[in-house]
Design a protein around this motif. Structure first.
Motif, PDB file in Angstrom:
ATOM      1  N   THR A  36      41.415   9.310  51.416  1.00  0.00           N
ATOM      2  CA  THR A  36      41.196  10.479  52.272  1.00  0.00           C
ATOM      3  C   THR A  36      41.954  11.703  51.780  1.00  0.00           C
ATOM      4  OG1 THR A  36      43.071  10.035  53.767  1.00  0.00           O
ATOM      5  CG2 THR A  36      40.991   8.910  54.242  1.00  0.00           C
ATOM      6  N   ARG A  37      42.795  11.554  50.744  1.00  0.00           N
ATOM      7  CA  ARG A  37      43.639  12.645  50.278  1.00  0.00           C
ATOM      8  C   ARG A  37      43.062  13.277  49.020  1.00  0.00           C
ATOM      9  NH1 ARG A  37      46.236  13.215  54.852  1.00  0.00           N
ATOM     10  NH2 ARG A  37      47.723  14.588  53.778  1.00  0.00           N
ATOM     11  N   SER A  38      43.647  14.370  48.585  1.00  0.00           N
ATOM     12  CA  SER A  38      43.214  15.007  47.349  1.00  0.00           C
ATOM     13  C   SER A  38      43.451  14.065  46.164  1.00  0.00           C
ATOM     14  CB  SER A  38      43.982  16.314  47.125  1.00  0.00           C
ATOM     15  OG  SER A  38      45.353  16.039  46.901  1.00  0.00           O
ATOM     16  N   ARG A  39      42.827  14.362  45.023  1.00  0.00           N
ATOM     17  CA  ARG A  39      42.879  13.435  43.896  1.00  0.00           C
ATOM     18  C   ARG A  39      44.299  13.204  43.396  1.00  0.00           C
ATOM     19  NH1 ARG A  39      39.291  13.840  38.302  1.00  0.00           N
ATOM     20  NH2 ARG A  39      40.095  11.915  37.362  1.00  0.00           N
ATOM     21  N   ARG A  40      45.081  14.266  43.200  1.00  0.00           N
ATOM     22  CA  ARG A  40      46.446  14.107  42.701  1.00  0.00           C
ATOM     23  C   ARG A  40      47.294  13.313  43.684  1.00  0.00           C
ATOM     24  NH1 ARG A  40      49.482  19.324  41.242  1.00  0.00           N
ATOM     25  NH2 ARG A  40      48.555  19.999  43.218  1.00  0.00           N
ATOM     26  N   GLN A  41      47.157  13.647  44.963  1.00  0.00           N
ATOM     27  CA  GLN A  41      47.935  12.931  45.961  1.00  0.00           C
ATOM     28  C   GLN A  41      47.496  11.475  46.050  1.00  0.00           C
ATOM     29  OE1 GLN A  41      47.673  14.162  50.170  1.00  0.00           O
ATOM     30  NE2 GLN A  41      49.913  14.192  50.160  1.00  0.00           N
ATOM     31  N   ALA A  42      46.205  11.228  45.957  1.00  0.00           N
ATOM     32  CA  ALA A  42      45.704   9.860  46.037  1.00  0.00           C
ATOM     33  C   ALA A  42      46.244   8.999  44.899  1.00  0.00           C
ATOM     34  CB  ALA A  42      44.177   9.864  46.013  1.00  0.00           C
ATOM     35  N   VAL A  43      46.337   9.556  43.700  1.00  0.00           N
ATOM     36  CA  VAL A  43      46.848   8.794  42.552  1.00  0.00           C
ATOM     37  C   VAL A  43      48.309   8.413  42.777  1.00  0.00           C
ATOM     38  CG1 VAL A  43      47.453   8.948  40.108  1.00  0.00           C
ATOM     39  CG2 VAL A  43      45.213   9.742  40.889  1.00  0.00           C
ATOM     40  N   LEU A  44      49.116   9.371  43.214  1.00  0.00           N
ATOM     41  CA  LEU A  44      50.531   9.090  43.428  1.00  0.00           C
ATOM     42  C   LEU A  44      50.747   8.105  44.576  1.00  0.00           C
ATOM     43  CD1 LEU A  44      52.049  12.656  42.965  1.00  0.00           C
ATOM     44  CD2 LEU A  44      52.211  10.724  41.390  1.00  0.00           C
ATOM     45  N   LEU A  45      50.041   8.293  45.682  1.00  0.00           N
ATOM     46  CA  LEU A  45      50.191   7.387  46.814  1.00  0.00           C
ATOM     47  C   LEU A  45      49.680   5.995  46.467  1.00  0.00           C
ATOM     48  CD1 LEU A  45      49.151   9.624  49.853  1.00  0.00           C
ATOM     49  CD2 LEU A  45      51.449   9.096  49.022  1.00  0.00           C
ATOM     50  N   GLY A  46      48.596   5.924  45.701  1.00  0.00           N
ATOM     51  CA  GLY A  46      48.069   4.624  45.294  1.00  0.00           C
ATOM     52  C   GLY A  46      49.027   3.871  44.389  1.00  0.00           C
ATOM     53  N   ALA A  47      49.623   4.578  43.432  1.00  0.00           N
ATOM     54  CA  ALA A  47      50.592   3.940  42.528  1.00  0.00           C
ATOM     55  C   ALA A  47      51.821   3.472  43.307  1.00  0.00           C
ATOM     56  CB  ALA A  47      51.000   4.915  41.430  1.00  0.00           C
ATOM     57  N   SER A  48      52.268   4.286  44.251  1.00  0.00           N
ATOM     58  CA  SER A  48      53.403   3.904  45.090  1.00  0.00           C
ATOM     59  C   SER A  48      53.076   2.667  45.914  1.00  0.00           C
ATOM     60  CB  SER A  48      53.762   5.069  46.009  1.00  0.00           C
ATOM     61  OG  SER A  48      54.711   4.679  46.973  1.00  0.00           O
ATOM     62  N   ALA A  49      51.859   2.613  46.448  1.00  0.00           N
ATOM     63  CA  ALA A  49      51.444   1.481  47.278  1.00  0.00           C
ATOM     64  C   ALA A  49      51.382   0.190  46.477  1.00  0.00           C
ATOM     65  CB  ALA A  49      50.083   1.774  47.914  1.00  0.00           C
ATOM     66  N   VAL A  50      50.998   0.259  45.215  1.00  0.00           N
ATOM     67  CA  VAL A  50      50.923  -0.930  44.371  1.00  0.00           C
ATOM     68  C   VAL A  50      52.323  -1.423  44.003  1.00  0.00           C
ATOM     69  CG1 VAL A  50      50.232  -1.779  42.089  1.00  0.00           C
ATOM     70  CG2 VAL A  50      48.643  -0.395  43.446  1.00  0.00           C
ATOM     71  N   ALA A  51      53.248  -0.501  43.747  1.00  0.00           N
ATOM     72  CA  ALA A  51      54.609  -0.879  43.352  1.00  0.00           C
ATOM     73  C   ALA A  51      55.345  -1.589  44.481  1.00  0.00           C
ATOM     74  CB  ALA A  51      55.388   0.365  42.921  1.00  0.00           C
ATOM     75  N   LEU A  52      55.072  -1.224  45.714  1.00  0.00           N
ATOM     76  CA  LEU A  52      55.828  -1.748  46.846  1.00  0.00           C
ATOM     77  C   LEU A  52      55.706  -3.268  47.004  1.00  0.00           C
ATOM     78  CD1 LEU A  52      57.663  -1.091  49.195  1.00  0.00           C
ATOM     79  CD2 LEU A  52      55.645  -0.550  50.558  1.00  0.00           C
ATOM     80  N   PRO A  53      54.507  -3.849  47.095  1.00  0.00           N
ATOM     81  CA  PRO A  53      54.430  -5.311  47.242  1.00  0.00           C
ATOM     82  C   PRO A  53      54.941  -6.053  46.013  1.00  0.00           C
ATOM     83  CG  PRO A  53      52.234  -4.355  46.999  1.00  0.00           C
ATOM     84  CD  PRO A  53      53.169  -3.219  47.210  1.00  0.00           C
ATOM     85  N   LEU A  54      54.826  -5.459  44.829  1.00  0.00           N
ATOM     86  CA  LEU A  54      55.362  -6.113  43.633  1.00  0.00           C
ATOM     87  C   LEU A  54      56.881  -6.245  43.727  1.00  0.00           C
ATOM     88  CD1 LEU A  54      53.263  -4.414  40.782  1.00  0.00           C
ATOM     89  CD2 LEU A  54      53.004  -6.722  41.725  1.00  0.00           C
ATOM     90  N   SER A  55      57.536  -5.172  44.148  1.00  0.00           N
ATOM     91  CA  SER A  55      59.003  -5.223  44.258  1.00  0.00           C
ATOM     92  C   SER A  55      59.429  -6.204  45.342  1.00  0.00           C
ATOM     93  CB  SER A  55      59.556  -3.827  44.546  1.00  0.00           C
ATOM     94  OG  SER A  55      59.303  -3.438  45.878  1.00  0.00           O
ATOM     95  N   MET A  56      58.680  -6.268  46.449  1.00  0.00           N
ATOM     96  CA  MET A  56      59.047  -7.169  47.529  1.00  0.00           C
ATOM     97  C   MET A  56      58.780  -8.622  47.170  1.00  0.00           C
ATOM     98  SD  MET A  56      60.574  -5.374  49.612  1.00  0.00           S
ATOM     99  CE  MET A  56      60.868  -6.792  50.668  1.00  0.00           C
ATOM    100  N   ALA A  57      57.788  -8.877  46.333  1.00  0.00           N
ATOM    101  CA  ALA A  57      57.554 -10.247  45.863  1.00  0.00           C
ATOM    102  C   ALA A  57      58.760 -10.740  45.064  1.00  0.00           C
ATOM    103  CB  ALA A  57      56.292 -10.297  45.009  1.00  0.00           C
ATOM    104  N   LEU A  58      59.353  -9.861  44.268  1.00  0.00           N
ATOM    105  CA  LEU A  58      60.570 -10.219  43.544  1.00  0.00           C
ATOM    106  C   LEU A  58      61.716 -10.505  44.518  1.00  0.00           C
ATOM    107  CD1 LEU A  58      60.403  -7.586  40.665  1.00  0.00           C
ATOM    108  CD2 LEU A  58      60.212 -10.064  40.398  1.00  0.00           C
ATOM    109  N   ALA A  59      61.821  -9.707  45.571  1.00  0.00           N
ATOM    110  CA  ALA A  59      62.862  -9.935  46.574  1.00  0.00           C
ATOM    111  C   ALA A  59      62.674 -11.288  47.255  1.00  0.00           C
ATOM    112  CB  ALA A  59      62.850  -8.809  47.603  1.00  0.00           C
ATOM    113  N   LEU A  60      61.429 -11.633  47.539  1.00  0.00           N
ATOM    114  CA  LEU A  60      61.152 -12.931  48.154  1.00  0.00           C
ATOM    115  C   LEU A  60      61.539 -14.059  47.201  1.00  0.00           C
ATOM    116  CD1 LEU A  60      60.007 -14.633  50.431  1.00  0.00           C
ATOM    117  CD2 LEU A  60      57.728 -14.354  49.415  1.00  0.00           C
TER     118      LEU A  60
END
Length: 318
Positions: A250-274
């Motif tokens: 729903t966001r502009s292209r630049r914002q969507a890319v940054l938010l999408g990359a941030s969203a992907v990094a989050l569960p990866l980091s938490m899987a390591l924490a688990l």
């Protein structure tokens, strides 16, 4: 160049038409790059210094786009003006890499900054008188960051209780990222207005309670730690899915890319924490020692999730 003080709606102060938190984050980025290039910061201090220098001013500035009436607005503005000095002195305390009164004195002003943010959150919660999830999430982030400041002060005073000093320092990191950045990003996501469901509300509840419960588990019970990290991991993974599939498009292209990359990094980091929590509880050798966690989990959190997420939202603040 004139200073413009806004009214009690809580808008952040500006200098020459530019928000003070944005100016502070820009200056902080220059200082952080210079300190890293000079080799003045170790691995953990490098991740820790990024938060007060860059991430906290970005988050506070965007939080100030919402209503901060009366005392809450005054506390927020005081924190905004004190934040650059507090962040610079905190970074100097980390660069010294010593334990003692000098390093503690340099870190102490950050406790004032975070205390003002906590007071702003408390006053705003009392003024609001109800639970508006996006604003409650932002208030939780403003309150949690005080714990990080206390932990850093204890580290410099060599007050570690029955923990090692590394754990105390990592507690300061934990409450800057999981305690401040994650709730603030969650609140900004909620402010975008595209999410309202029982599942979303449950996720926000887990995200807000998770950092405290994980800290309790680390302190007193490996079993509580594993259960808390497990529930927290599921919640943030689903949060990332919401952002990736429902918010970013729903966001502009630049914002969507940054938010999408941030969203992907989050569960990866938490899987390591688990994985680290399971290894600690079970004694299994999963190759996830403190050094590995700092390098992988810490980098994903600091540069993948936190920096990309906050910069992404700053492009167009909800």
């Amino acid at each position: 160049m004139s200073v413009v003080r806004r009214d009690d709606t809580g808008a952040v102060p500006t200098i020459g038409g530019v928000a003070v938190p944005d100016l502070s984050a820009g200056l902080g980025a220059v200082v952080w790059v210079a300190a890293v290039a000079a080799g003045a910061l170790g691995t953990v201090p490098r991740a820790l210094a990024l938060a007060p220098l860059v991430l906290v001013p970005l988050g506070v500035g965007m939080a100030g786009h919402g209503p901060f009436p009366g005392p809450a607005g005054r506390c927020l503005r005081a924190a905004v003006w004190c934040q650059p000095v507090g962040a610079l002195l905190l970074t100097a305390s980390l660069a010294l890499d010593v334990v003692g009164p000098v390093a503690a004195a340099l870190a102490a002003p950050w406790l004032l900054v975070t205390g003002l943010l906590g007071l702003a959150a408390l006053a705003r919660t009392a003024e609001r008188g109800g639970v508006a999830l996006p604003e409650t999430a932002i208030d939780a982030g403003l309150a949690y960051v005080s714990v990080a400041a206390v932990a850093l002060l204890l580290y410099h005073l060599d007050i570690t209780f029955y923990f090692g000093p590394t754990i105390i320092l990592l507690t300061a990191v934990h409450f800057h990222y999981a305690g401040f950045v994650l709730p603030v990003v969650t609140g900004l996501t909620g402010r975008s207005g595209h999410l309202d469901s029982p599942l979303w509300r449950s996720l926000v509840g887990v995200i807000l309670a998770g950092p405290a419960i994980i800290a309790i588990g680390i302190s007193f019970s490996p079993l509580i730690e594993v259960v808390a990290v497990g529930g927290f991991t599921v919640a943030v993974a689903l949060f990332g899915w919401f952002v990736l599939l429902r918010i970013a498009p729903t966001r502009s292209r630049r914002q969507a890319v940054l938010l999408g990359a941030s969203a992907v990094a989050l569960p990866l980091s938490m899987a390591l924490a688990l994985g680290y929590g399971v290894a600690t509880f079970s004694g299994l050798a999963l190759g996830l020692d403190i050094a590995t966690m700092v390098a992988l989990h810490g980098s994903l959190n600091a540069f993948g999730f936190a920096l990309l997420g906050l910069v992404g939202w700053r492009l167009e603040v909800p």
